[in-house]
Design a protein around this motif. Structure first.
Motif, PDB file in Angstrom:
ATOM      1  N   HIS A 207       0.835  -1.201   0.000  1.00 49.29           N
ATOM      2  CA  HIS A 207       0.000   0.000   0.000  1.00 49.29           C
ATOM      3  C   HIS A 207       0.871   1.253   0.000  1.00 49.29           C
TER       4      HIS A 207
ATOM      5  N   GLU B 295       3.945   1.531  -0.969  1.00 51.33           N
ATOM      6  CA  GLU B 295       4.664   1.549  -2.237  1.00 51.33           C
ATOM      7  C   GLU B 295       3.802   2.179  -3.334  1.00 51.33           C
ATOM      8  N   LYS B 296       2.537   1.782  -3.319  1.00 58.77           N
ATOM      9  CA  LYS B 296       1.646   2.170  -4.410  1.00 58.77           C
ATOM     10  C   LYS B 296       1.074   3.581  -4.263  1.00 58.77           C
ATOM     11  N   PHE B 297       0.852   4.006  -3.022  1.00 53.25           N
ATOM     12  CA  PHE B 297       0.111   5.257  -2.849  1.00 53.25           C
ATOM     13  C   PHE B 297       0.879   6.402  -2.202  1.00 53.25           C
TER      14      PHE B 297
END
Lengths: 76, 961
Positions: free
Chosen positions: A33, A35-37
């Motif tokens: 999470h 990493e992605k956001f």
């Protein structure tokens, strides 16, 4: 480094960890999470928090941030 | 499957008298010797109109069921006695109809003669002159004299009702055709109008002989549109005369995205009339879109670019060139001093897709970072996260029309009659046909009071307990054997399903176990779950009462779980439907406004996708997400984020914890605001770029059903530039030239880059009217219903939805829960509607409080109340209301001085940081003066208005373009 800003980020990761507590691998879920956001600056700052003596990350949150730190070390 | 061909479309400009019938059986008949075949159930009147045989009529209109009262449409049918009304006579096979002969002509003239004997003959000075069906019919039937004279008993002195700010009611011109009454019932579903009295005494009565303003009328305009005479008439037409041309465009208010005919004289809009061919609204409207367009020409409009060095200074009016140069220079200086990531921007969910696309493109290319976000952050970002995780696409699954096939409708945390009124009317139509309604909301909403509705259930849950409730509903579905096993086996990921099923079956999720958490009786939850799961088609609609919570994303996933478990996905009548707040929230998300996603929901970390953008944009793109709005504020306060470009969004009013936002905005070295008014955010700005209203530009909006609608320019931009042109200028000044001559070229670029948009073009929009994405090779004409055969991620993924109570809790100091929302007449921060006569309905925000909570505190209706939370205090007037449950208070945020967001907190959704507007622990007490914040606000507001006024005074030697 602003203490408030770090506190906010720690609170955010703890909240994510709390919400993913029932996932099959919560720490990896939290790491993915982030990493992605999360923005680069936020990731760097939360990683820096790991070394702070009064870091209030919950166990799963800490594990996730450690994973993130490791992943970024490997990538660079 | 929906047909793309609408039989109405061929005759959109014409009223065919009675509604279309959709039977597949066709019936052939002969009208005046012309053979025609029409669907079974069609009226003779409509069949004739389709054959271009126009039977005179007064009480018939094709958006209303036939009524048969005026008798003007009489015809003769071979083999039948008398003169049946063609509107109420259905076609029969082999029928031979005569619409005109001497007898019929005499009959019609006689009918008309009676009407005119009690009607004013002031046609030349009448507001409907040239636009009056009575006048047209008098001509059509050849009325030449009125043998009865005009001196008999009549209604010519009937008193006018001018109480509504937008339309007048002149009963002296009324012919009692009941079209207004029927429109209020059938189209709007409010039932505010009736015919009072009988025979000669019959008159149209709002509620029980009240003024329109005092009645239940919601001013949607359906009656005005239905009126065939000047009885109900727009005041703008009375003042300006009948319009002479019209342009079809899309409303810029809510996420329904109604199509309107902007009826014009020169470049002035005389009235906005809902367009019958609009695929979202089918000719209906609400008080905002229909009447509240005067803000576009309001004197407060910003028309000249302005700059200043500090927010303590007066504004200076400058040329576009100077303003853009100043802005670019400041942005470059900031980046040079504080680094590439020290600046960012916010795209507008009110602007067009093309404009939003350009702002995020400017940020990713010219700013060289991903610090872009949009107001969806504070409303529907959890929808994006939740639906993408479970169903694979960040969008609602249905068309609005789909609700007409629903058998049970669940509405969670949404108040459609106020926030999405035109769709609410459609829901109500379906409820009158028998669909069940289940409302999960802390408040008693108006939808529950729908006249003539069938079964309705209310689950009045405690704010903040959505996830516990949705889990309980799913628990019942699983434990009572109500799952759709075929759907699950075929369409869903087995492993994720099994894990979810184990989780949800646990006793701790049962309605009985969570009764004390949600406050909803277990029996009511069980009944609701059974209703939804056992009907053929169950649909879920939700709003910000789902997303604006610390578990907003979890709740969205919980809703998707429930829909998948019951197989309510992938056909008409079912689905998961977020009701979007602003006109282009869907579009702004689609267009890559979020910091982690490029247009078309492609992650910035995806090298393949990024590569395609880099190739067309010609610059490298950062592969890490940027800052979201709340992160930008935190970074600004900390001093690492120093400049911001905000297009058409008022973060100072709409975002939570106002004092935190104010602190962030005052920390910026450069704030560039592009807006049509000096909004609250602009008061903190250094550069003001005057934007254009939706009437002044070309482009597209995408509504809540993924429908891309054209926005068409009907007047020149007040300040000379459409918003996209300003962004192009800024990009150029920053050294990243963009070359577009028209928004259609921007859409062409979007089509090259977003896989769900590859088939979209302005030409196709002209041809088909509107398009629902995905529109690409697989779906060349768009996709009305999503996930029919598979999900974009292949199989649907059940998600584990653990209920985690919000940290925002009540205690002795803050014993009440505040929740916030909207009302019908005002829109969002009110910048537009506050500058119209919609103020007549709601000129201040009040605090709704349950009588028992009020009594305990000695509070009476209208008392001034101090509302205090952990974030701040504000003062509002009290309104005692039994809509509330004890322990819960409610207010709106339409007026900046109300400070509703001074009390909301920084608490936010765990996954997206969408603020938790819907749960704030507060205390309420009687006070005698405004809060400290309100006093500061008033002083600041006054100073900033003066800074603007002084810039606008005549300039002797200033630089004006």
């Amino acid at each position: 480094m602003s203490h408030d800003q770090s506190e906010t980020l720690i609170h955010m990761v703890n909240q994510i960890a709390h919400n993913l507590q029932s996932a099959s691998d919560p720490a990896t879920g939290v790491k993915n999470h982030l990493e992605k956001f999360w923005a680069r600056s936020m990731k760097e700052r939360i990683i820096a928090c790991l070394d702070a003596p009064d870091c209030a990350l919950t166990p799963v949150a800490r594990q996730a941030v450690e994973q993130l730190a490791q992943q970024r070390r490997q990538a660079s | 499957m929906l047909g793309y061909y609408d039989p109405n479309k061929s005759a959109l400009s014409k009223d065919l008298g009675t509604p279309a019938r959709l039977s597949e059986n066709h019936v052939s008949l002969e009208i005046d010797g012309v053979e025609i075949s029409v669907p079974e159930g069609t009226s003779v009147m409509r069949a004739a109109a389709l054959a271009d045989i126009n039977i005179p009529k007064l009480c018939a209109s094709d958006n209303l069921e036939a009524y048969g009262s005026c008798r003007l449409c009489a015809v003769q049918v071979e083999g039948k006695r008398g003169y049946p009304a063609s509107c109420t006579t259905p076609v029969e096979a082999g029928m031979q109809v005569t619409t005109q002969n001497t007898k019929l002509a005499r009959l019609r003239r006689n009918v008309m003669e009676l009407y005119i004997s009690d009607h004013p003959l002031d046609c030349l000075t009448c507001a409907a002159n040239g636009d009056c069906e009575l006048q047209d019919m008098a001509g059509a039937v050849g009325l030449r004299e009125v043998r009865y004279g005009y001196s008999g008993e009549n209604h010519l002195d009937a008193e006018k009702d001018e109480s509504n700010p937008y339309f007048s009611f002149d009963p002296s011109k009324c012919i009692v055709c009941s079209r207004c009454v029927r429109a209020c019932e059938e189209v709007q579903g409010t039932f505010a109008l009736t015919i009072d009295g009988r025979g000669f005494d019959s008159k149209v009565s709002p509620s029980q002989m009240e003024d329109f303003m005092d009645s239940e009328c919601v001013s949607c305009g359906a009656c005005v549109q239905a009126c065939p005479t000047a009885t109900l008439m727009e005041k703008s037409v009375i003042e300006q005369g009948v319009p002479d041309h019209s342009v079809i465009t899309t409303c810029a208010y809510c996420g329904v995205g109604c199509s309107f005919k902007a009826e014009m004289k020169g470049s002035e809009v005389v009235r906005m009339v809902p367009y019958k061919g609009g695929d979202a609204n089918h000719g209906h409207s609400c008080v905002k879109g229909r009447f509240a367009f005067g803000y576009a020409t309001h004197q407060d409009r910003l028309t000249t670019p302005m700059i200043r060095d500090s927010i303590e200074e007066a504004w200076r009016e400058v040329s576009w060139e100077e303003a853009i140069g100043f802005a670019a220079e400041r942005l470059k200086t900031t980046q040079a001093k504080y680094g590439r990531e020290s600046i960012g921007g916010i795209t507008s969910s009110r602007c067009t897709n093309e404009e939003t696309y350009l702002v995020q493109k400017l940020i990713r290319t010219a700013f060289r970072n991903n610090n872009t976000d949009t107001c969806a952050r504070v409303c529907h970002s959890p929808t994006g996260y939740g639906l993408k995780t479970t169903l694979g696409e960040s969008a609602g699954t249905q068309t609005f029309d789909s609700v007409m096939k629903s058998d049970a409708i669940i509405v969670i945390g949404a108040n459609p009659t106020d926030a999405h009124p035109v769709f609410a009317s459609q829901m109500r139509r379906r409820m009158r046909q028998g669909a069940s309604l289940i409302v999960a909301d802390p408040r008693h909403i108006d939808l529950l009071d729908t006249p003539h509705r069938s079964d309705a259930q209310h689950l009045p849950l405690r704010p903040g307990t959505n996830v516990a409730l949705v889990n309980a509903l799913a628990h019942v579905v699983v434990n009572e054997g109500l799952e759709d096993h075929d759907f699950i086996a075929k369409r869903c990921d087995t492993e994720a399903y099994r894990a979810w099923r184990d989780f949800i079956s646990e006793e701790r999720h049962s309605p009985e176990a969570v009764e004390n958490v949600t406050g909803v009786s277990a029996e009511a939850v069980r009944r609701a779950a059974r209703t939804y799961a056992s009907v053929p088609n169950g649909a879920i609609y939700y709003g910000l009462g789902v997303t604006e919570h610390s578990q907003g994303s979890t709740m969205v996933m919980g809703i998707a779980n429930l829909a998948m478990a019951t197989g309510n996905i992938g056909r008409e009548g079912v689905g998961v439907n977020p009701l979007r707040g602003q006109n282009n929230v869907q579009g702004s998300c689609d267009m890559g406004s979020f910091p982690h996603e490029l247009p078309g929901y492609q992650h910035v970390g995806d090298a393949e996708a990024r590569g395609r953008f880099e190739e067309i944009w010609g610059v490298p793109i950062d592969d890490e997400p940027g800052l979201r709005i709340p992160n930008m504020f935190d970074a600004a306060i900390e001093g690492t984020f120093k400049a911001m470009y905000v297009q058409g969004e008022d973060i100072a009013q709409s975002d939570p914890n106002t004092q935190h936002v104010e602190a962030a905005l005052t920390s910026l070295d450069c704030l560039i605001v592009q807006d049509i008014f000096l909004n609250e955010t602009a008061k903190y700005a250094h550069v003001l770029l005057p934007g254009s209203s939706f009437l002044e530009k070309n482009g597209t909006f995408t509504n809540a059903e993924r429908r891309i609608n054209r926005v068409r320019k009907v007047m020149p931009p007040r300040a000379g530039k459409e918003d996209w042109e300003i962004t192009v200028d800024l990009a150029r000044a920053l050294g990243y030239p963009m070359d577009y001559q028209h928004p259609s070229e921007i859409m062409d670029e979007i089509a090259r880059l977003a896989p769900t948009f590859t088939g979209v073009s302005y030409d196709k929009l002209e041809e088909l009217g509107s398009l629902q994405w995905p529109c690409n090779e697989a779906h060349p004409q768009g996709t009305p219903t999503m996930h029919e055969f598979d999900f974009p991620i292949g199989l649907g993924r059940f998600a584990i939805t653990e209920y985690v109570a919000t940290e925002e809790r009540t205690n002795r100091r803050f014993p009440l829960l505040l929740t916030t929302g909207r009302i019908l007449s005002q829109y969002n921060v009110g910048a537009q509607t506050r500058r119209t006569d919609n103020q007549s309905w709601h000129d201040e925000d009040v605090l709704d409080i349950h009588p028992s909570d009020a009594e305990m505190r000695g509070i009476g209706d209208g008392d001034w109340l101090g509302i205090t939370s952990r974030s701040g205090q504000t003062v509002l007037r009290a309104r005692l209301s039994e809509r509330m449950q004890p322990g819960v208070v409610y207010t709106t945020f339409h007026h900046p001085g109300s400070g509703a967001n001074v009390i909301t907190t920084n608490s936010s959704d765990w996954a997206t940081n969408c603020p938790e507007y819907k749960v704030t622990a507060v205390q309420v007490e009687k006070v005698s003066q405004p809060s400290a914040w309100q006093k500061r606000y008033d002083d600041f507001d006054r100073a900033q208005r003066e800074y603007l006024a002084s810039a606008r005074e005549p300039v002797a030697h200033g630089v004006r373009q």
